[in-house]
Design a protein around this motif. Structure first.
Motif, PDB file in Angstrom:
ATOM      1  N   VAL A 573       0.859  -1.182   0.000  1.00  0.00           N
ATOM      2  CA  VAL A 573       0.000   0.000   0.000  1.00  0.00           C
ATOM      3  C   VAL A 573       0.891   1.227   0.000  1.00  0.00           C
ATOM      4  O   VAL A 573       1.800   1.347   0.822  1.00  0.00           O
ATOM      5  CB  VAL A 573      -0.926   0.010   1.233  1.00  0.00           C
ATOM      6  CG1 VAL A 573      -1.766   1.290   1.262  1.00  0.00           C
ATOM      7  CG2 VAL A 573      -1.822  -1.217   1.223  1.00  0.00           C
ATOM      8  N   MET A 574       0.638   2.164  -0.929  1.00  0.00           N
ATOM      9  CA  MET A 574       1.428   3.376  -1.023  1.00  0.00           C
ATOM     10  C   MET A 574       0.576   4.555  -0.567  1.00  0.00           C
ATOM     11  O   MET A 574      -0.557   4.723  -1.008  1.00  0.00           O
ATOM     12  CB  MET A 574       1.922   3.585  -2.449  1.00  0.00           C
ATOM     13  CG  MET A 574       2.941   4.733  -2.582  1.00  0.00           C
ATOM     14  SD  MET A 574       2.144   6.318  -2.902  1.00  0.00           S
ATOM     15  CE  MET A 574       1.624   6.081  -4.608  1.00  0.00           C
ATOM     16  N   ALA A 620       5.248   6.823   0.833  1.00  0.00           N
ATOM     17  CA  ALA A 620       5.605   5.872   1.890  1.00  0.00           C
ATOM     18  C   ALA A 620       4.918   4.556   1.575  1.00  0.00           C
ATOM     19  O   ALA A 620       3.687   4.513   1.417  1.00  0.00           O
ATOM     20  CB  ALA A 620       5.182   6.393   3.261  1.00  0.00           C
ATOM     21  N   ASP A 621       5.676   3.480   1.426  1.00  0.00           N
ATOM     22  CA  ASP A 621       5.136   2.164   1.086  1.00  0.00           C
ATOM     23  C   ASP A 621       5.017   1.314   2.343  1.00  0.00           C
ATOM     24  O   ASP A 621       5.913   1.302   3.200  1.00  0.00           O
ATOM     25  CB  ASP A 621       6.034   1.463   0.072  1.00  0.00           C
ATOM     26  CG  ASP A 621       6.012   2.167  -1.282  1.00  0.00           C
ATOM     27  OD1 ASP A 621       4.979   2.780  -1.597  1.00  0.00           O
ATOM     28  OD2 ASP A 621       7.031   2.112  -1.992  1.00  0.00           O
ATOM     29  N   PHE A 622       3.909   0.554   2.440  1.00  0.00           N
ATOM     30  CA  PHE A 622       3.677  -0.325   3.584  1.00  0.00           C
ATOM     31  C   PHE A 622       3.445  -1.735   3.053  1.00  0.00           C
ATOM     32  O   PHE A 622       2.474  -1.981   2.329  1.00  0.00           O
ATOM     33  CB  PHE A 622       2.473   0.167   4.392  1.00  0.00           C
ATOM     34  CG  PHE A 622       2.655   1.560   4.935  1.00  0.00           C
ATOM     35  CD1 PHE A 622       3.271   1.766   6.144  1.00  0.00           C
ATOM     36  CD2 PHE A 622       2.234   2.664   4.193  1.00  0.00           C
ATOM     37  CE1 PHE A 622       3.465   3.050   6.636  1.00  0.00           C
ATOM     38  CE2 PHE A 622       2.416   3.949   4.673  1.00  0.00           C
ATOM     39  CZ  PHE A 622       3.039   4.149   5.896  1.00  0.00           C
ATOM     40  N   HIS A 623       4.342  -2.641   3.403  1.00  0.00           N
ATOM     41  CA  HIS A 623       4.304  -4.016   2.879  1.00  0.00           C
ATOM     42  C   HIS A 623       3.814  -4.964   3.970  1.00  0.00           C
ATOM     43  O   HIS A 623       4.495  -5.171   4.975  1.00  0.00           O
ATOM     44  CB  HIS A 623       5.695  -4.460   2.422  1.00  0.00           C
ATOM     45  CG  HIS A 623       6.250  -3.635   1.299  1.00  0.00           C
ATOM     46  ND1 HIS A 623       6.071  -3.966  -0.020  1.00  0.00           N
ATOM     47  CD2 HIS A 623       6.954  -2.474   1.298  1.00  0.00           C
ATOM     48  CE1 HIS A 623       6.655  -3.058  -0.784  1.00  0.00           C
ATOM     49  NE2 HIS A 623       7.204  -2.136   0.000  1.00  0.00           N
ATOM     50  N   ARG A 640      -5.031   8.632   8.681  1.00  0.00           N
ATOM     51  CA  ARG A 640      -5.618   7.856   7.587  1.00  0.00           C
ATOM     52  C   ARG A 640      -5.346   6.388   7.852  1.00  0.00           C
ATOM     53  O   ARG A 640      -4.217   6.003   8.227  1.00  0.00           O
ATOM     54  CB  ARG A 640      -4.986   8.253   6.241  1.00  0.00           C
ATOM     55  CG  ARG A 640      -5.229   9.692   5.845  1.00  0.00           C
ATOM     56  CD  ARG A 640      -4.885   9.933   4.374  1.00  0.00           C
ATOM     57  NE  ARG A 640      -3.535   9.532   4.014  1.00  0.00           N
ATOM     58  CZ  ARG A 640      -2.442  10.287   4.221  1.00  0.00           C
ATOM     59  NH1 ARG A 640      -2.556  11.461   4.830  1.00  0.00           N
ATOM     60  NH2 ARG A 640      -1.256   9.883   3.828  1.00  0.00           N
ATOM     61  N   PRO A 641      -6.362   5.519   7.640  1.00  0.00           N
ATOM     62  CA  PRO A 641      -6.146   4.082   7.867  1.00  0.00           C
ATOM     63  C   PRO A 641      -5.351   3.455   6.719  1.00  0.00           C
ATOM     64  O   PRO A 641      -5.506   3.835   5.561  1.00  0.00           O
ATOM     65  CB  PRO A 641      -7.566   3.526   7.927  1.00  0.00           C
ATOM     66  CG  PRO A 641      -8.377   4.462   7.081  1.00  0.00           C
ATOM     67  CD  PRO A 641      -7.750   5.826   7.265  1.00  0.00           C
ATOM     68  N   VAL A 642      -4.491   2.482   7.089  1.00  0.00           N
ATOM     69  CA  VAL A 642      -3.731   1.707   6.105  1.00  0.00           C
ATOM     70  C   VAL A 642      -3.912   0.239   6.477  1.00  0.00           C
ATOM     71  O   VAL A 642      -3.193  -0.300   7.333  1.00  0.00           O
ATOM     72  CB  VAL A 642      -2.227   2.079   6.119  1.00  0.00           C
ATOM     73  CG1 VAL A 642      -1.486   1.266   5.064  1.00  0.00           C
ATOM     74  CG2 VAL A 642      -2.036   3.559   5.893  1.00  0.00           C
ATOM     75  N   ASN A 643      -4.971  -0.417   5.886  1.00  0.00           N
ATOM     76  CA  ASN A 643      -5.302  -1.788   6.283  1.00  0.00           C
ATOM     77  C   ASN A 643      -5.283  -1.908   7.809  1.00  0.00           C
ATOM     78  O   ASN A 643      -4.504  -2.686   8.377  1.00  0.00           O
ATOM     79  CB  ASN A 643      -4.310  -2.793   5.670  1.00  0.00           C
ATOM     80  CG  ASN A 643      -4.372  -2.818   4.158  1.00  0.00           C
ATOM     81  OD1 ASN A 643      -5.426  -2.570   3.566  1.00  0.00           O
ATOM     82  ND2 ASN A 643      -3.241  -3.118   3.520  1.00  0.00           N
ATOM     83  N   PRO A 644      -6.109  -1.156   8.528  1.00  0.00           N
ATOM     84  CA  PRO A 644      -5.928  -0.998   9.968  1.00  0.00           C
ATOM     85  C   PRO A 644      -6.069  -2.270  10.784  1.00  0.00           C
ATOM     86  O   PRO A 644      -5.317  -2.487  11.737  1.00  0.00           O
ATOM     87  CB  PRO A 644      -7.001   0.024  10.343  1.00  0.00           C
ATOM     88  CG  PRO A 644      -8.042  -0.078   9.279  1.00  0.00           C
ATOM     89  CD  PRO A 644      -7.296  -0.421   8.024  1.00  0.00           C
ATOM     90  N   GLY A 645      -7.038  -3.143  10.445  1.00  0.00           N
ATOM     91  CA  GLY A 645      -7.208  -4.359  11.214  1.00  0.00           C
ATOM     92  C   GLY A 645      -7.594  -4.074  12.659  1.00  0.00           C
ATOM     93  O   GLY A 645      -7.904  -2.945  13.042  1.00  0.00           O
TER      94      GLY A 645
END
Length: 686
Positions: A573-574, A620-623, A640-645
């Motif tokens: 996710v970028m 910013a990349d999140f793997h 901002r959520p980034v695949n928050p879970g």
């Protein structure tokens, strides 16, 4: 070269230059009795002289050519190994041990003995054939010095120390002077002198005089007694026995062969004198316990050890010998009325040294009994430090004089003064130099080329003692006038003053030549012993990196290639982050917290895109990781959520730091997912 010669080489290397000799003065002593003991003890079938004689090219201009060729072949296989001409040198020592008056030869007739030993004919090998062997002795001495005492302390004389008419055969003779029985008797002789309160160590010249005054010649071997009667050879004999006296630790015997000797040195650190030990052997333990509660603790990955359990250096302890025994190790220091300290590159402080180093500063401390000798030496040869320091420094032993900084810019004058003064300073000769060599300099890429230097950072040239002060030094085949002053002073000669152009260069002196190269830069490809990357199965890379072995390396993905292979993880996710944010954080669902820093603009942006304004955002990349991206601007947080879970902050990371960050930013969003993060943080903060 057959097996028998190699067998003799291995036996002699182990017997005389094995690691059991670390820290000990080593004589390469071989006579007929020793040769027989070695032959029978190691099960060698062929006598030494017959084995060597079979490989001589008699009747040619180079009778030892086959042995020299063999040495070079062995050197290609093991550059640090003992030079592979020991059998020939052992024969040269045997010939020296046979030098005595008989019906056919005088006591000084060496070449006839050597020729007869190897060929059966006293005239087949003459003095004009012996020069290669003289060079072999100097190579052996240089190798032994390069091992820094790990293969024994060198007892070969420097060429300048030998009588002019013995300049070639003196090396072999030097090793035949003190037999094993002689060395066993030396501690008893030294102790008899010390019992009368004599200042120690005595110079060799005085020791020889005492041997004659006391009539103790009868306790020494015939070879020693013969050398004692020869005026031309007495100076070297004095130096040899003086070196043994300087390494004697005051006990009833020299440190036995096979027992490692640790040198006890004085160091000056932060205005206080203390002890430090140095082990010459490459095999070292981190901690060594000795008798009497003395403990050695290794200082990092060095040859030095911190010493505890000994009284501090003082006027009393410095003038007494110290010895502590342990399992296969002896810590010792001979008594001495003169203490010389020099800067130690490893320790980074002043530490004891066994000889003056021309051109370097020293701190010199002298007991009352030695102050006259020290002052005479400094008046004759020192450039600075002649006057004693009259300041009352707490660390100076009571009654001792202090000179600092003491420098000797002229090595030739220093050596001459040491010989004239003798006394308590007679054994502080600069280290012997046996061959032309380079030292210092700024090396560009040792892994690529060990003799590649940065332009302007060229090394210094150290001349052999035989040419010190008088040699003609050629750089690229030419004599350089700007170096004459340094050569005349006998100091290492700096090449940086020549401003050499980049490229290959040569330095030659007295028939010896060495080469090096200079460059403004060097591109070095790193050599990697282990490769880390991602294994690939069915066209997809693994989720996490690992070390690739011989089977997985050919198909594995490494370096830049990782971007072209799909992974088994979820798609990355970028997110775009603002460059003008005061702070950017990422709070992961598992309790980990990161500060996200804006990357620097690469230099090539302004070169290739001069009209492009600086962007307001960065990527910013999140793997394979979920959480919330938090930005603070003007005191306000936005998220901002980034695949928050589901947040589970107790599982890993630093939960307290995570909780503080989430609570500080609890107004960042109104989404239910963020509310779950805030609630988890409150539970942690209770």
């Amino acid at each position: 070269m057959d097996h028998s010669y190699q067998a003799w080489q291995d036996v002699l290397a182990e017997e005389f230059f094995g690691r059991q000799h670390a820290g000990h003065p080593t004589l390469f002593y071989v006579d007929d009795d020793v040769e027989q003991e070695l032959r029978h003890g190691y099960g060698l079938e062929e006598p030494l002289a017959r084995c060597v004689g079979r490989f001589l090219r008699l009747g040619t201009a180079e009778p030892y050519g086959a042995l020299e060729d063999y040495r070079w072949r062995r050197r290609q296989q093991d550059k640090d190994g003992v030079p592979a001409f020991l059998p020939l040198l052992a024969c040269s020592v045997m010939a020296a041990s046979r030098m005595m008056n008989d019906h056919n030869h005088r006591a000084t007739a060496y070449h006839a003995r050597f020729s007869e030993l190897l060929t059966g004919d006293e005239k087949r090998l003459g003095s004009h054939h012996y020069e290669p062997i003289s060079r072999m002795w100097q190579v052996l001495a240089s190798w032994q010095h390069s091992q820094k005492g790990a293969r024994g302390l060198c007892t070969l004389p420097a060429p300048a120390d030998l009588p002019s008419n013995r300049s070639m055969i003196g090396f072999a003779q030097s090793q035949a002077l003190l037999s094993g029985a002689d060395r066993s008797f030396l501690p008893k002789f030294f102790r008899s002198l010390r019992e009368h309160g004599t200042t120690w160590p005595l110079p060799g010249k005085t020791l020889l005089a005492q041997i004659e005054i006391r009539g103790t010649e009868r306790h020494f071997s015939k070879g020693f007694r013969n050398a004692l009667r020869e005026e031309e050879f007495r100076p070297f004999l004095a130096k040899l026995i003086g070196n043994y006296a300087a390494s004697w630790d005051g006990s009833d015997e020299l440190v036995p062969t096979g027992v490692t000797r640790a040198e006890l040195l004085v160091r000056l650190d932060a205005g206080r004198l203390g002890w430090v030990a140095r082990l010459r052997t490459p095999e070292r333990k981190e901690r060594v316990e000795l008798k009497g509660g003395v403990v050695l603790e290794q200082l990092g990955d060095t040859a030095y050890y911190e010493v505890t359990g000994l009284p501090a250096p003082s006027a009393d302890t410095l003038t007494r010998s110290i010895r502590r025994d342990g399992d296969d190790l002896v810590l010792s220091r001979p008594a001495s009325p003169v203490l010389v300290l020099a800067r130690d590159d490893v320790l980074g402080v002043w530490a004891g040294t066994d000889g003056f180093r021309p051109g370097e500063p020293h701190v010199v401390l002298a007991a009352p009994t030695a102050q006259r000798d020290v002052q005479r030496l400094l008046d004759k040869a020192a450039t600075t430090g002649r006057s004693a320091d009259t300041g009352k420094l707490a660390w100076v032993p009571q009654g001792w004089s202090l000179h600092k900084p003491v420098t000797f810019d002229d090595a030739v004058t220093l050596r001459r003064a040491l010989k004239e003064v003798q006394g308590a300073v007679g054994l502080l000769q600069p280290p012997a130099q046996f061959k032309l060599r380079l030292e210092g300099g700024l090396k560009l890429a040792p892994a690529l080329d060990p003799h590649l230097y940065l332009r302007g950072g060229e090394p210094q040239v150290v001349l052999p003692d035989a040419t010190e002060g008088t040699g003609t030094l050629l750089v690229d085949g030419k004599e350089r006038p700007e170096l004459r002053k340094e050569i005349a002073a006998g100091r290492p000669v700096p090449l940086a003053v020549l401003r050499l152009e980049p490229g290959r260069h040569t330095v030659s002196c007295a028939g010896a030549e060495i080469g090096f190269a200079t460059a403004d830069q060097a591109v070095v490809e790193p050599k990697v012993a282990e490769v880390c990357g991602f294994t690939v199965v069915d066209g997809k890379a693994s989720a996490s990196p690992s070390l690739l072995d011989g089977q997985t390396l050919p198909t594995g993905v490494t370096g830049a290639g990782c971007t072209s292979v799909p992974t088994q993880d979820a798609a990355a996710v970028m997110e775009l982050c603002r460059r003008d944010a005061d702070e950017v954080l990422f709070a992961a669902a598992d309790g980990r917290l990161w500060t996200v820093d804006a990357p620097e603009q690469p230099d090539w942006w302004t070169e290739r895109l001069p009209d492009t304004p600086a962007p307001l955002r960065f990527e910013a990349d999140f793997h394979g990781i979920g959480g919330w991206l938090l930005e603070r601007r003007s005191g306000r947080w936005k998220g901002r959520p980034v695949n928050p879970g589901t947040p589970k902050p107790k599982s890993t990371g630093n939960p307290r730091a995570w909780a503080r960050a989430v609570l500080n930013a609890q107004q960042a969003s109104v989404e239910p997912s963020w509310a779950a993060y805030v609630q988890a943080a409150k539970e942690l903060d209770r």
